[in-house]
Write a protein that holds these residues in place. Sequence first.
Motif, PDB file in Angstrom:
ATOM      1  N   VAL A 120     -27.810  22.519  25.632  1.00 31.11           N
ATOM      2  CA  VAL A 120     -26.735  22.816  25.960  1.00 31.11           C
ATOM      3  C   VAL A 120     -26.332  24.349  26.673  1.00 31.11           C
ATOM      4  CG1 VAL A 120     -25.678  22.505  23.388  1.00 31.11           C
ATOM      5  CG2 VAL A 120     -24.133  22.040  24.912  1.00 31.11           C
ATOM      6  N   VAL A 121     -25.168  24.342  27.713  1.00 32.78           N
ATOM      7  CA  VAL A 121     -24.236  25.331  27.845  1.00 32.78           C
ATOM      8  C   VAL A 121     -23.064  25.001  27.859  1.00 32.78           C
ATOM      9  CG1 VAL A 121     -26.505  25.977  29.031  1.00 32.78           C
ATOM     10  CG2 VAL A 121     -24.661  24.799  29.913  1.00 32.78           C
ATOM     11  N   LEU A 122     -22.605  26.397  27.397  1.00 33.34           N
ATOM     12  CA  LEU A 122     -21.371  26.641  27.267  1.00 33.34           C
ATOM     13  C   LEU A 122     -20.880  27.894  27.844  1.00 33.34           C
ATOM     14  CD1 LEU A 122     -18.279  25.758  25.893  1.00 33.34           C
ATOM     15  CD2 LEU A 122     -18.855  27.287  24.104  1.00 33.34           C
ATOM     16  N   VAL A 123     -20.157  26.664  28.987  1.00 31.89           N
ATOM     17  CA  VAL A 123     -20.155  28.286  30.767  1.00 31.89           C
ATOM     18  C   VAL A 123     -18.591  28.022  31.437  1.00 31.89           C
ATOM     19  CG1 VAL A 123     -23.111  28.159  30.775  1.00 31.89           C
ATOM     20  CG2 VAL A 123     -20.719  27.236  32.333  1.00 31.89           C
ATOM     21  N   HIS A 124     -18.432  29.224  31.878  1.00 33.14           N
ATOM     22  CA  HIS A 124     -17.739  28.701  33.319  1.00 33.14           C
ATOM     23  C   HIS A 124     -17.904  29.784  34.512  1.00 33.14           C
ATOM     24  CE1 HIS A 124     -16.151  33.985  31.948  1.00 33.14           C
ATOM     25  NE2 HIS A 124     -18.144  33.644  31.778  1.00 33.14           N
ATOM     26  N   ALA A 125     -18.676  28.847  35.241  1.00 36.71           N
ATOM     27  CA  ALA A 125     -18.369  29.419  36.204  1.00 36.71           C
ATOM     28  C   ALA A 125     -18.560  27.659  37.111  1.00 36.71           C
ATOM     29  CB  ALA A 125     -19.441  29.629  36.830  1.00 36.71           C
ATOM     30  N   PRO A 126     -17.615  27.467  37.577  1.00 37.30           N
ATOM     31  CA  PRO A 126     -17.096  25.602  38.093  1.00 37.30           C
ATOM     32  C   PRO A 126     -18.461  24.990  39.092  1.00 37.30           C
ATOM     33  CG  PRO A 126     -15.212  26.431  37.292  1.00 37.30           C
ATOM     34  CD  PRO A 126     -15.573  27.187  37.249  1.00 37.30           C
ATOM     35  N   GLU A 127     -18.324  26.176  40.085  1.00 37.88           N
ATOM     36  CA  GLU A 127     -18.619  26.684  41.420  1.00 37.88           C
ATOM     37  C   GLU A 127     -20.657  26.461  40.751  1.00 37.88           C
ATOM     38  OE1 GLU A 127     -17.494  29.383  44.156  1.00 37.88           O
ATOM     39  OE2 GLU A 127     -16.632  28.312  45.149  1.00 37.88           O
ATOM     40  N   LEU A 128     -21.182  27.087  40.361  1.00 36.34           N
ATOM     41  CA  LEU A 128     -22.507  27.048  39.576  1.00 36.34           C
ATOM     42  C   LEU A 128     -22.891  25.676  38.957  1.00 36.34           C
ATOM     43  CD1 LEU A 128     -23.283  30.516  38.689  1.00 36.34           C
ATOM     44  CD2 LEU A 128     -24.450  29.698  40.114  1.00 36.34           C
ATOM     45  N   GLU A 129     -21.942  25.458  38.368  1.00 37.46           N
ATOM     46  CA  GLU A 129     -21.963  24.119  36.946  1.00 37.46           C
ATOM     47  C   GLU A 129     -22.478  22.792  38.512  1.00 37.46           C
ATOM     48  OE1 GLU A 129     -18.951  24.103  34.312  1.00 37.46           O
ATOM     49  OE2 GLU A 129     -18.899  26.434  33.667  1.00 37.46           O
ATOM     50  N   ALA A 130     -21.387  22.300  39.400  1.00 38.57           N
ATOM     51  CA  ALA A 130     -21.901  21.775  40.306  1.00 38.57           C
ATOM     52  C   ALA A 130     -23.069  22.320  40.108  1.00 38.57           C
ATOM     53  CB  ALA A 130     -20.050  22.050  41.565  1.00 38.57           C
ATOM     54  N   LYS A 131     -23.541  23.064  41.092  1.00 40.82           N
ATOM     55  CA  LYS A 131     -24.516  22.916  41.991  1.00 40.82           C
ATOM     56  C   LYS A 131     -25.946  22.631  40.792  1.00 40.82           C
ATOM     57  CE  LYS A 131     -28.286  26.440  42.816  1.00 40.82           C
ATOM     58  NZ  LYS A 131     -28.407  27.602  42.540  1.00 40.82           N
ATOM     59  N   TYR A 132     -26.277  22.686  39.558  1.00 43.36           N
ATOM     60  CA  TYR A 132     -26.823  21.775  38.443  1.00 43.36           C
ATOM     61  C   TYR A 132     -26.346  20.336  38.622  1.00 43.36           C
ATOM     62  CZ  TYR A 132     -28.598  27.325  38.299  1.00 43.36           C
ATOM     63  OH  TYR A 132     -29.117  28.219  38.215  1.00 43.36           O
ATOM     64  N   MET A 133     -25.333  20.840  38.615  1.00 38.85           N
ATOM     65  CA  MET A 133     -25.164  19.007  37.793  1.00 38.85           C
ATOM     66  C   MET A 133     -25.836  18.403  38.683  1.00 38.85           C
ATOM     67  SD  MET A 133     -22.552  18.389  35.465  1.00 38.85           S
ATOM     68  CE  MET A 133     -22.168  16.785  35.895  1.00 38.85           C
ATOM     69  N   ALA A 134     -25.591  18.553  40.359  1.00 36.78           N
ATOM     70  CA  ALA A 134     -25.447  18.326  41.541  1.00 36.78           C
ATOM     71  C   ALA A 134     -27.421  17.707  41.618  1.00 36.78           C
ATOM     72  CB  ALA A 134     -25.467  18.791  42.938  1.00 36.78           C
ATOM     73  N   GLU A 135     -28.313  18.680  41.293  1.00 43.16           N
ATOM     74  CA  GLU A 135     -29.597  18.754  41.149  1.00 43.16           C
ATOM     75  C   GLU A 135     -29.943  17.898  39.717  1.00 43.16           C
ATOM     76  OE1 GLU A 135     -31.344  22.919  40.381  1.00 43.16           O
ATOM     77  OE2 GLU A 135     -30.233  23.351  42.676  1.00 43.16           O
ATOM     78  N   GLY A 136     -29.259  17.447  38.874  1.00 45.50           N
ATOM     79  CA  GLY A 136     -29.226  16.622  38.195  1.00 45.50           C
ATOM     80  C   GLY A 136     -29.852  17.238  36.560  1.00 45.50           C
ATOM     81  N   LYS A 137     -30.060  18.784  36.419  1.00 47.57           N
ATOM     82  CA  LYS A 137     -30.540  19.426  35.391  1.00 47.57           C
ATOM     83  C   LYS A 137     -29.670  19.330  34.415  1.00 47.57           C
ATOM     84  CE  LYS A 137     -34.839  21.372  37.857  1.00 47.57           C
ATOM     85  NZ  LYS A 137     -35.746  20.968  36.843  1.00 47.57           N
ATOM     86  N   LEU A 138     -28.369  19.422  34.344  1.00 46.14           N
ATOM     87  CA  LEU A 138     -27.358  19.770  33.362  1.00 46.14           C
ATOM     88  C   LEU A 138     -26.302  17.985  33.808  1.00 46.14           C
ATOM     89  CD1 LEU A 138     -26.574  23.573  33.852  1.00 46.14           C
ATOM     90  CD2 LEU A 138     -28.182  22.649  32.022  1.00 46.14           C
ATOM     91  N   LEU A 139     -26.575  17.401  32.131  1.00 49.97           N
ATOM     92  CA  LEU A 139     -25.777  16.416  32.760  1.00 49.97           C
ATOM     93  C   LEU A 139     -24.401  16.515  31.987  1.00 49.97           C
ATOM     94  CD1 LEU A 139     -28.777  14.103  31.217  1.00 49.97           C
ATOM     95  CD2 LEU A 139     -28.334  14.547  34.343  1.00 49.97           C
ATOM     96  N   ASN A 140     -23.411  15.534  32.164  1.00 43.91           N
ATOM     97  CA  ASN A 140     -22.369  15.042  31.713  1.00 43.91           C
ATOM     98  C   ASN A 140     -21.286  16.906  31.263  1.00 43.91           C
ATOM     99  OD1 ASN A 140     -20.537  13.853  29.936  1.00 43.91           O
ATOM    100  ND2 ASN A 140     -21.995  13.583  27.606  1.00 43.91           N
ATOM    101  N   ARG A 141     -20.484  16.666  31.899  1.00 42.67           N
ATOM    102  CA  ARG A 141     -19.662  18.161  31.992  1.00 42.67           C
ATOM    103  C   ARG A 141     -18.532  18.062  31.274  1.00 42.67           C
ATOM    104  NH1 ARG A 141     -15.272  20.609  35.770  1.00 42.67           N
ATOM    105  NH2 ARG A 141     -16.275  22.382  35.183  1.00 42.67           N
ATOM    106  N   ARG A 142     -18.509  18.495  30.318  1.00 43.22           N
ATOM    107  CA  ARG A 142     -16.310  18.488  29.758  1.00 43.22           C
ATOM    108  C   ARG A 142     -16.088  19.441  30.012  1.00 43.22           C
ATOM    109  NH1 ARG A 142     -18.508  13.877  25.122  1.00 43.22           N
ATOM    110  NH2 ARG A 142     -20.713  15.334  25.322  1.00 43.22           N
ATOM    111  N   LEU A 143     -15.128  19.505  30.037  1.00 40.60           N
ATOM    112  CA  LEU A 143     -13.903  20.662  30.046  1.00 40.60           C
ATOM    113  C   LEU A 143     -13.507  20.695  28.338  1.00 40.60           C
ATOM    114  CD1 LEU A 143     -11.599  19.971  32.515  1.00 40.60           C
ATOM    115  CD2 LEU A 143     -13.395  20.841  32.492  1.00 40.60           C
ATOM    116  N   VAL A 144     -13.652  21.973  27.981  1.00 35.60           N
ATOM    117  CA  VAL A 144     -13.426  22.678  26.491  1.00 35.60           C
ATOM    118  C   VAL A 144     -12.194  22.880  26.633  1.00 35.60           C
ATOM    119  CG1 VAL A 144     -14.612  24.101  24.361  1.00 35.60           C
ATOM    120  CG2 VAL A 144     -15.476  22.616  26.227  1.00 35.60           C
ATOM    121  N   MET A 145     -12.025  24.260  26.886  1.00 36.42           N
ATOM    122  CA  MET A 145     -10.854  24.752  27.035  1.00 36.42           C
ATOM    123  C   MET A 145     -11.200  25.552  28.496  1.00 36.42           C
ATOM    124  SD  MET A 145     -12.796  27.712  24.469  1.00 36.42           S
ATOM    125  CE  MET A 145     -14.319  28.476  24.554  1.00 36.42           C
ATOM    126  N   TYR A 146      -9.827  26.988  28.520  1.00 36.69           N
ATOM    127  CA  TYR A 146      -9.450  27.341  29.268  1.00 36.69           C
ATOM    128  C   TYR A 146      -8.793  29.005  28.421  1.00 36.69           C
ATOM    129  CZ  TYR A 146      -4.689  26.484  29.916  1.00 36.69           C
ATOM    130  OH  TYR A 146      -3.064  26.092  30.463  1.00 36.69           O
TER     131      TYR A 146
END
Lengths: 314, 232
Positions: A79-105
């Motif tokens: 599981v990863v807790l990160v803060h780079a929406p653009e990069l996250e989108a890339k990994y989501m699109a590749e299907g490597k990371l799933l179920n992105r949920r916002l936690v805090m800002y």
Amino acid sequence: MRRSRCRAGALLLLLALAGSPAAAQPSVVILATTTSTQDSGLLDVLVPLFEKRSGYTLKTIAVGTGQALVLGARGEADVVLVHAPELEAKYMAEGKLLNRRLVMYNDFVLAGPAEDPAGVRAVKKAVEAFRLVARSGSRFVSRGDNSGTHTLERRLWKLAGVEPKGAWYIESGQGMGATLVIANDRNGYTLSDRATHLAFQRRLKLAILLEGDRPLVNLYSVLEASPSNGPRVNAAGGKAFASFLVSAEAQAVIKTFGVEKYGRSLFVPVAGIRFLGGGLRPPSEPPPEIAPAGYPRRRRGWALEGRIPSHDQR
Amino acid sequence: MELIWEGMAQALRLILTGDPEVLGITWLSLQVSGVATGISLLVGIPLGSLIALTRFAGRSFVVSLINTGMGLPPVVVGLFVSIFLWRSGPLGFLELLYTPTAIVIAQFVIAAPIVTGLTLAAVQQIPPQFRLQMLALGASRVQLVWMLLREARLPMLAAVMAGFGGVISEGGASMMVGGNIRGQTRVLTTATVLETGKGNFDLAIALSVLLLVITFLVNWALTWIQQRRRPS
């Protein structure tokens, strides 16, 4: 004679170590996260709570967001807790990371010398400020480490139409704290998350010169590693931690975290936001009541720039 | 300057109050580096002696390899050990990454060439006449090696000190393969890096002081052993 005693000692130590829990069981969850969540001390509070509630053992590996995402995508983390929406989108699109949920800002600030040679105090927009820094040739210290902060910084340069290059642009290759110290030392500007700036404030002369602009929202999300990333991915454990982070209990902890030490909270919990088709809707319940001045206000509404894949979640 | 005094004061406070977290970190540092040094001795002393006492093709190449290994950068070791221990790596099935055992492995890789190289040098510097004399007096092979090691014990204690000093003060590899996990793999060096990152410079200085004091105490004890029977 002495040598054999020495050897016996080594063997004893070996046995002592073998007795300690060394090998990982399936009950171990590996979290890869950005350094700011660890350096702020937030995980020191959340992790023991999660372990108590779930029975899992959590191992936190604090690296830059870029590396955290790679570890998750390679199946090295669950599981990863990160803060780079653009990069996250890339990994989501590749299907490597799933179920992105916002936690805090929280938010980023542009810090720099109090004399402000580039004159960024006069502007309200981060992009304009970046342009001014480049135009005046003032020193800028970048993290240059593919972290979430660095990712945002590069995006701001791009939006400003500036190619950050030359003697005025320094890449520290280090974490936020070290980068702030270098910027302070060299009288330069730097982009920092607010939590780290607060932690280092005592030792720095750097002033916050710009804050509150919409692109400076620093959004943390949790993403689960896909079970297809490798045979040893603990998908259930990863999901358990992700769900814990967005649970009411963890969100309540996040809401008050930092108040005791800094007189203000460091993060604003935002779990449960639905984000659809590239926009981020404000939460139904406004969290920023305890947010420090300069945080984006609900009434202004705020959205992430750039496209985020539409993704629905509970 | 004020910061350094603050750090010193905090170090003293931490040691005197016996802060359980700091004690745990310190104990783990000692345990991990002690075991890694111990295993390096088990491997390095026989290997170093063997190479010192034999002649074979490619020997100078092997010696050069060991000498290069004595200067292995810890971060390089950390990177390669990580790759081997990754879930997707060849040893991934052992699930060792981010455990104290992983740190021991990395530190062993760092310390073993140091111990081997210094043993090699120590045994080799014994005059060849000594060996001939022992053989002439009817010593068996085992007895010969034993006598040589006894003869070389002073420089070999230096090998122990260099190996232990090298691994307990190393932070890069421990960070990479251990992950600096609180209560599990956090050692003095990685805790120092973390506290620096947090801006807690006084605590970072305190941990550094603790590390220096421990390294000094261990070396002091070893030096005492080394020097007490020195023929004057």
